[in-house]
Design a protein around this motif. Structure first.
Motif, short mmCIF file in Angstrom:
data_model
loop_
_atom_site.label_atom_id
_atom_site.label_comp_id
_atom_site.label_asym_id
_atom_site.label_seq_id
_atom_site.Cartn_x
_atom_site.Cartn_y
_atom_site.Cartn_z
N VAL B 25 1.44 15.09 -1.49
CA VAL B 25 0.20 15.68 -1.53
C VAL B 25 -0.86 14.72 -0.86
N VAL B 26 -0.22 13.39 -1.03
CA VAL B 26 -1.10 12.44 0.09
C VAL B 26 -1.16 12.69 1.57
N MET B 27 0.16 13.22 2.03
CA MET B 27 0.33 13.57 3.30
C MET B 27 -0.22 14.67 3.63
N THR C 129 1.94 9.93 9.21
CA THR C 129 0.97 11.11 8.92
C THR C 129 0.09 10.29 8.00
N ILE C 130 0.31 9.29 6.98
CA ILE C 130 -0.80 8.64 6.16
C ILE C 130 -1.65 7.73 7.23
N LEU C 131 -1.03 7.52 8.26
CA LEU C 131 -1.92 6.71 9.17
C LEU C 131 -3.05 7.42 10.15
N TYR C 192 -3.95 3.42 6.27
CA TYR C 192 -4.05 2.21 6.97
C TYR C 192 -3.74 0.92 6.17
N THR C 193 -4.43 0.96 4.98
CA THR C 193 -4.23 -0.10 4.06
C THR C 193 -3.01 -0.13 3.31
N ALA C 194 -2.71 1.06 3.17
CA ALA C 194 -1.23 1.03 2.56
C ALA C 194 -0.22 0.49 3.33
N LEU C 195 -0.31 0.84 4.47
CA LEU C 195 0.56 0.25 5.78
C LEU C 195 0.81 -1.16 5.61
N LEU C 196 -0.68 -1.70 5.65
CA LEU C 196 -0.75 -3.20 5.38
C LEU C 196 0.27 -3.67 4.42
N PHE C 197 -0.26 -3.31 3.09
CA PHE C 197 0.48 -3.68 1.92
C PHE C 197 1.80 -3.33 2.02
N PHE C 198 2.40 -2.21 2.56
CA PHE C 198 3.68 -1.77 2.66
C PHE C 198 4.22 -3.09 3.28
N ALA C 199 3.73 -3.41 4.61
CA ALA C 199 4.58 -4.32 5.13
C ALA C 199 4.59 -5.75 4.28
#
Lengths: 488, 321, 322
Positions: B25-27, C129-131, C192-199
């Motif tokens: 869903v997010v994607m 995709t989320i980025l 973007y923020t999620a990727l930072l947290f992911f890292a």
């Protein structure tokens, strides 16, 4: 490996930039050849003419070549905001260049960005030589001393300032007698009606051609607006069981957002017909009259229309935009300006006709009479050439070219006649707009300083009332505030 | 990447399925608005009013692309709900590429130099200068915009170097560096606090021992910088380059005031100009706008497509630092 | 590049070492340093320091943007006026609402997303995709959502209608405009923020969780007592950057929230964020340029205070992992 990665990335970026620039340049072939002598704007001008009339274009090119040979053809920059008019001013510019040897470089910006750019430009001296000026803005420009008074030029060339529709030229004279613009066009207000919706309601064009209005019961305007309003169940506003909270078609709609201090296509034709004036004196008033009962009653009536469901509320109007609502056939009657005649007469979605604005308690109808003019900036390095261009645009020759385009009414009668004919030739009757001029029922756009801040303060106050969150006292408080501002 | 913490650690299969659904869903939400712009760009202005919820193009047409990319007759444009004032998206895209590329090259290189000084050299007042540089992070851009603007305008006049005379560039006939590419790049070209901070942190992490050998060989700072530090820092430099490129591409306020001339106008400014074309009209030319929006997004989407992995890694990398 | 993440978080601790270290060879002084610093010093002086000083001076003047040369000094008048300016307090309040909604939702969503990803997948496609929203310009995002939120032709209105609700003109409603603008920003930055947290999550040693589950800790307990504390440095860093950015929101509001002349919206000043109000004073109002400079000065001081506070928090937590 990683070193290579960096270089590959840089190379890719460079390559992308180069490819893109090749694309950009390639889209108009002429661009690169003449890039050193001419700017893009001039090229586009040429391209446009090429399409419009090959013969003319070649003449222009010849003229340009001659100047290039002479090497002293001055170039004047000119800004305007109305994209619809641009082609006709390009035509004027081409004729002017052929006549005077002065090149004109025309740039067009959207309304909001036009003023942002001009303001920033004045701060830094990066403004055009000549620009289309608006009555709401020029007091501020005069105050800052960034416009060139035209008096000396006019005297030297013996230019007549009385060839325009009465009142238009005087709007551009400052209290000290300096003149800052020559009129180019005028506009008035009429009601646009959706004929198909009239028919559905069992009304004819005649039924809405002689409307009257008052702020107490809304007169025949409110009566037809009620009949033209429809809720989701198909119940009309003048029938029992009309659900004001679920309206799918509005009888009457302000074209301007409610949050607007000047209401040119919103409240102004009503407040005017109610005998109200914006300022103590116009032009150059020092006190706004927004606190008067004539004004607050009118806004109160508009708020009641919203409450009854005959007019869209603030959210709908600002959120969707009146033109979208009208175009979608969700509103039947809307005041609009003469500069939009073309928009509505060529709309694919609505069958629009124009009828005069209603007669009010004053016994007359009323329309704001606004006129644009061209002003010269003090930053101009060649005010003489700039003046020649201003003079040409204010002359019958250019105004007739503009008029023949059938987009706006030029400020000179012969041009305005041509415009009327051009509209008629397209099957559009524009007498609803010209009737104000013929009968002398116009009043002029309010001219005073601080328009930007006034607009913010009053706009919010009016919108507060329309939203049912305030009353007449909200508006008079805001009126005190703007008058305090004007007093300095 | 090293093995992630807890991957495959989710208990039940149902749990995993729900988690995947959420992720999907997010994607979907991430892509949908862009898809919607594409769909609208292929519809007509009257079509989107008639069938606002149709997920496919309504009255499918390529005319919006024609009028945004090319120069069809004005009558047809107006009939389609546009005005005569469409801009050349391709030109704006080209301008954005020039500006973003220029800024990226300058900023990465010069900030690497500064970061080297802060990380590796000893000089009096080093911490003070560094803190001062960092404090620029909180200066609102709107604050420095007008003074910068005035400076750009006066640059040609006040410095008077013939080498700084940019009159050969488009649109620069009188206002100094205003409406020139160098003027658009200048405020970001030499330094940004973030870039210096980011690279300094990375350089600090590079082991000294690598350099010792070079020092014994008698290599000077320049050589150590170019031959050792830079090559060892490629991941950081790439990361910074990507972030800088995207930020430059997205910059609005500065080009909005300093680059309005069509010859240098970048996509963000051009798009905003496109929004309110006709005076007094409150009806946006939605299909034209969405076409322009989509076209303007294509180059950066392409770049993203080509460099996808690198961009994603770069962002994560910047996070760890 | 796949091994890019080699230097580990907390390298700041090791960063302090070389400064205090012996390395006598580096006693080069300004003679050498100046060559490395020259370009950035010029950039700093010309584009940050001098303009800041000029702008502060402007804040004590009455001046028209149209003619900056003709300025008159007014002392502290601009500042005292601001304190009594209802529109300023309104814009400060509006901005604060925006910041709270934006940062709140974005942080929680991004954190959830990061945890989800770290458990499920390292798929590049998912992360890319989320980025995606992040790489799009703000102006473009603003325009996109202006259309999507349009109450007549926008898709959100259609969804509302489908479920039997009245469409809401989000961007023109006094109640909804700020949440809507905040949500637009959330859309743009969550990935973007999620990727930072992911890292950040990747750097947490797996054995901590293993030890946790051996001790019988629940997922939630481990999240609270392992993930959050170890993620705190990056959490704090992201918050600082997001906060500074959010307080200066402008592009999206200008494109979608209206306010800057003519565009739909700015309902009753409810989306007149601080930056917009500064902009209006500087560019749209007569003789208010100095006033705008004073507003910007206040904003700058405020941001400095916030940053210092946050950095203090950040530093305090730095040693968690080391």
């Amino acid at each position: 490996m990683s070193k290579n990665a960096l270089w590959r990335l840089l190379a890719l970026l460079c390559a992308l930039a180069m490819v893109a620039s090749a694309c950009g340049g390639g889209s108009d072939d002429a661009a690169e050849d003449s890039a050193d002598t001419e700017t893009e704007a001039a090229e586009e001008e040429e391209a446009m003419e090429d399409e419009e009339a090959d013969a003319e274009a070649s003449e222009d090119e010849e003229a340009m070549e001659e100047e290039a040979a002479a090497g002293d053809g001055a170039t004047i920059s000119y800004w305007l905001w109305d994209g619809n008019q641009q082609p006709f001013y390009e035509q004027c510019a081409a004729d002017f260049t052929a006549e005077s040897g002065i090149n004109v470089e025309i740039t067009q910006f959207g309304w909001a960005d036009y003023w942002d750019g001009l303001t920033a430009g004045f701060a830094t001296g990066d403004v055009p030589d000549v620009f289309t000026d608006h009555l709401a803005r020029y007091p501020e420009f005069i105050d800052a001393g960034v416009l060139v008074p035209l008096n000396d030029f006019i005297d030297a060339d013996g230019v007549a300032t009385d060839i325009y529709f009465p009142g238009l030229a005087d709007l551009w004279v400052a209290p000290d007698g300096s003149r800052y613009g020559l009129p180019k066009d005028f506009d008035t207000i009429a009601l646009v009606v959706n004929e198909a919706l009239l028919e559905d309601a069992g009304l004819t064009l005649d039924d809405v051609s002689n409307l009257d209005w008052n702020p107490t019961d809304g007169g025949s305007l409110e009566a037809v607006a009620a009949q033209l309003s429809v809720d989701a169940n198909g119940v009309r506003g003048n029938e029992d069981g009309f659900d004001a909270s679920d309206v799918v078609q509005y009888g009457f709609m302000s074209q301007t957002n409610y949050a607007d201090a000047f209401g040119q296509t919103g409240f102004s034709m009503l407040t005017g017909a109610n005998g109200w004036d914006f300022l103590d004196t116009n032009p150059w008033g020092s006190v706004y009259n927004y606190g008067d009962a004539e004004f607050t009653d009118t806004i109160g009536w508009m708020a009641s229309m919203v409450e009854k469901g005959f007019s869209p509320d603030s959210e709908t109007l600002a959120g969707t935009g009146s033109d979208t609502i009208f175009d979608a056939g969700q509103a039947a009657i809307m005041p609009d300006g003469s500069w939009k005649i073309g928009t509505w007469s060529t709309s694919e979605n609505v069958d629009a006709a124009f009828v005069p604005t209603p007669v009010g308690p004053s016994g007359n109808r009323a329309s704001m009479f606004n006129g644009l003019a061209d002003s010269i900036t003090t930053a101009s390095e060649n005010p003489e050439a700039a003046w020649e261009w201003v003079k040409y645009m204010a002359s019958p020759a250019c105004q007739e070219t503009i008029g023949a385009g059938g987009v706006v009414f030029p400020a000179i009668e012969s041009g305005a006649k041509l415009a009327e004919e051009a509209f008629l030739a397209n099957g559009v009757d524009v007498s609803a707009f010209t009737v104000h001029v013929d009968e002398g029922t116009t009043f002029t756009f309010p001219i005073a300083g601080q328009a930007g801040e006034v607009s913010n303060i009053m706009g919010d106050a009016i919108d507060t009332v329309i939203r049912g969150e305030g009353d007449a006292s909200t508006i008079s408080a805001a009126n005190d505030e703007v008058n305090e501002l004007l007093a300095g | 990447m090293s093995t992630a913490a807890g991957v495959g650690n989710v208990g039940s299969a149902t749990g995993r399925r729900i988690a995947w659904a959420v992720l999907a869903v997010v994607m979907l939400f991430s892509i949908l608005p862009v898809f919607w712009a594409l769909r609208t760009s292929l519809s007509t202005n009257s079509g989107i009013i008639l069938e606002p919820s149709n997920p496919l193009p309504v009255e499918a047409t390529f005319f919006n692309y024609e009028r945004v990319l090319g120069d069809p007759p004005i009558e047809e444009v107006q009939a389609a709900g546009g005005t005569g004032g469409e801009f050349s998206v391709l030109l704006a895209v080209r301008n954005s590429m020039i500006v973003a590329t220029g800024i990226t090259i300058g900023q990465v290189f010069f900030c690497a130099m500064a970061a080297y000084a802060f990380a590796r050299l000893r000089f009096k007042g080093r911490e003070l200068v560094f803190t001062l540089f960092l404090s620029a992070l909180v200066v609102p851009p709107i604050f420095t915009m007008i003074p910068n603007f005035l400076f750009m305008r006066d640059l040609q006049l006040s410095l008077g170097f013939t080498s700084l005379d940019l009159s050969w560039l488009p649109g620069s006939d009188k206002a100094g560096w205003i409406n020139t590419f160098p003027g658009l790049m200048a405020p970001f070209f030499l330094m940004t606090p973030f870039a210096i901070f980011f690279l300094r942190q990375f350089f600090l992490g590079i082991s000294r021992e690598v350099e010792e050998a070079a020092i014994i060989d008698g290599a000077g700072h320049m050589r150590r910088f170019f031959r050792i530090i830079l090559p060892m820092s490629v991941p950081a430099l790439v990361t910074l380059a990507i972030i800088t490129y995207v930020n430059s591409w997205n910059e609005f306020l500065w080009p909005f005031v300093a680059g309005r001339d069509e010859s240098v106008r970048v996509v963000t400014v051009a798009l905003n100009d496109f929004k309110a074309q006709t005076p007094g009209t409150t009806r946006p030319d939605w299909t034209g706008l969405m076409t322009a929006t989509f076209v303007a997004a294509v180059p950066i989407l392409l770049l993203f497509g080509v460099l996808g992995r690198r961009v994603v890694d770069a962002i994560q990398f910047s996070g760890i630092k | 590049m796949t091994t890019a993440a080699a230097p580990v978080a907390g390298s700041d601790a090791s960063a302090e070492k070389p400064k205090r270290g012996k390395s006598s060879v580096d006693n080069d002084g300004w003679k050498v340093a100046i060559w490395f610093l020259l370009p950035s010093l010029i950039g700093f002086l010309v584009f940050y320091l001098i303009p800041t000083i000029r702008a502060i001076r402007l804040s004590f003047q009455k001046v028209s943007i149209l003619n900056p040369a003709a300025a008159t000094s007014v002392g502290w008048e601009n500042y005292t006026d601001i304190m009594e300016d209802a529109d300023f307090w309104n814009s400060a309040w509006v901005t604060l609402q925006y910041v709270v909604i934006n940062i709140g939702i974005q942080t929680v969503l991004a954190l959830g997303l990061a945890v989800l990803m770290s458990r499920l997948t390292e798929s590049l496609i998912v992360r890319a995709t989320i980025l995606l929203p992040w790489i799009l310009p703000n102006i473009l995002v603003g325009l996109l959502f202006l259309f999507i939120f349009d109450p007549t032709v926008g898709i959100v209105a259609q969804v509302f209608k489908f479920f039997g609700f009245d469409p809401i003109a989000f961007l023109a409603s006094t109640t909804w405009v700020i949440p809507a603008l905040a949500l637009i920003n959330v859309w743009k930055f969550t990935g973007y923020t999620a990727l930072l947290f992911f890292a950040g999550l990747q750097t947490i040693p797996k054995m901590l969780y293993e030890a946790g589950s051996i001790d019988g800790a629940t997922e939630w307990q481990m999240f609270r007592s392992i993930t959050i504390p170890l993620l705190r440095p990056i959490l704090a860093l992201v918050m600082v950057v997001s906060l500074i950015g959010s307080f200066q929101v402008f592009d999206v509001v200008a494109a979608a929230g209206g306010g800057v002349q003519g565009s739909p919206g700015d309902p009753l000043g409810k989306s007149r964020v601080l930056y917009l109000y500064i902009y209006e004073n500087a560019f749209l109002f007569q003789n208010k340029f100095g006033y705008a400079a004073a507003l910007a000065t206040i904003l700058m001081i405020f941001l400095t205070v916030i940053t210092l506070l946050q950095l203090r928090l950040l530093r305090a937590d730095q040693s968690d992992l080391a």
